[in-house]
Design a protein around this motif. Structure first.
Motif, PDB file in Angstrom:
ATOM      1  N   LEU A 176       0.811  -1.215   0.000  1.00 13.49           N
ATOM      2  CA  LEU A 176       0.000   0.000   0.000  1.00 13.49           C
ATOM      3  C   LEU A 176       0.850   1.273   0.000  1.00 13.49           C
ATOM      4  O   LEU A 176       0.377   2.319  -0.438  1.00 13.49           O
ATOM      5  N   ILE A 177       2.075   1.181   0.501  1.00 15.73           N
ATOM      6  CA  ILE A 177       2.966   2.348   0.520  1.00 15.73           C
ATOM      7  C   ILE A 177       4.147   2.108  -0.398  1.00 15.73           C
ATOM      8  O   ILE A 177       4.386   2.863  -1.318  1.00 15.73           O
ATOM      9  N   GLY A 178       4.906   1.043  -0.142  1.00 11.24           N
ATOM     10  CA  GLY A 178       6.038   0.724  -0.996  1.00 11.24           C
ATOM     11  C   GLY A 178       7.107  -0.056  -0.250  1.00 11.24           C
ATOM     12  O   GLY A 178       7.105  -0.133   0.982  1.00 11.24           O
ATOM     13  N   VAL A 179       8.014  -0.609  -1.010  1.00 11.17           N
ATOM     14  CA  VAL A 179       9.135  -1.364  -0.440  1.00 11.17           C
ATOM     15  C   VAL A 179       9.987  -0.445   0.441  1.00 11.17           C
ATOM     16  O   VAL A 179      10.547  -0.881   1.444  1.00 11.17           O
ATOM     17  N   SER A 180      10.046   0.828   0.095  1.00 11.92           N
ATOM     18  CA  SER A 180      10.850   1.773   0.879  1.00 11.92           C
ATOM     19  C   SER A 180      10.321   1.946   2.291  1.00 11.92           C
ATOM     20  O   SER A 180      11.059   2.386   3.171  1.00 11.92           O
ATOM     21  N   CYS A 181       9.080   1.594   2.530  1.00 11.93           N
ATOM     22  CA  CYS A 181       8.509   1.595   3.879  1.00 11.93           C
ATOM     23  C   CYS A 181       8.465   0.181   4.435  1.00 11.93           C
ATOM     24  O   CYS A 181       8.810  -0.044   5.595  1.00 11.93           O
ATOM     25  N   GLY A 182       8.027  -0.777   3.628  1.00 14.42           N
ATOM     26  CA  GLY A 182       7.825  -2.141   4.103  1.00 14.42           C
ATOM     27  C   GLY A 182       9.088  -2.823   4.588  1.00 14.42           C
ATOM     28  O   GLY A 182       9.072  -3.497   5.625  1.00 14.42           O
ATOM     29  N   LEU A 183      10.193  -2.670   3.859  1.00 17.64           N
ATOM     30  CA  LEU A 183      11.438  -3.349   4.254  1.00 17.64           C
ATOM     31  C   LEU A 183      11.993  -2.805   5.570  1.00 17.64           C
ATOM     32  O   LEU A 183      12.242  -3.586   6.498  1.00 17.64           O
TER      33      LEU A 183
END
Length: 104
Positions: free
Chosen positions: A86-93
């Protein structure tokens, strides 16, 4: 909280806020159409390559999260999956790394 955990949390917040500022700006200029956003993501070969790169990274991160959650029973780490899509890999990781490194 350790300095490393604080860094992961700061990166997760940055990874949520910074890209979202671009998305909100684009939506305010072009209307709130997900179809138009998908079209923009595939405007040329460079953007299509980036979209596929991030999609593959998001899927890989999700598989990793699911594998580790099933082994470690760290259920809160599952929050990184919706954050990733929903936000991106830059947040999820970094969010996953923050949740993974908490004391058990």
């Amino acid at each position: 909280m350790s300095p490393l955990r604080l860094l992961f949390l700061a990166l997760a917040i940055w990874g949520a806020v910074h890209p979202m500022a671009y998305f909100v700006s684009w939506f305010s200029e072009n209307g709130w159409s997900l179809g138009a956003m998908l079209e923009a993501w595939h405007a040329n070969a460079a953007t299509s390559g980036l979209v596929w790169d991030l999609t593959i990274a998001a899927i890989t991160l999700t598989v990793w999260i699911l594998a580790e959650v099933s082994a470690r029973r760290n259920w809160s780490a599952l929050l990184a999956i919706p954050a990733t899509f929903l936000i991106g890999v830059s947040c999820g990781l970094p969010l996953y790394l923050f949740l993974r490194t908490r004391p058990v």
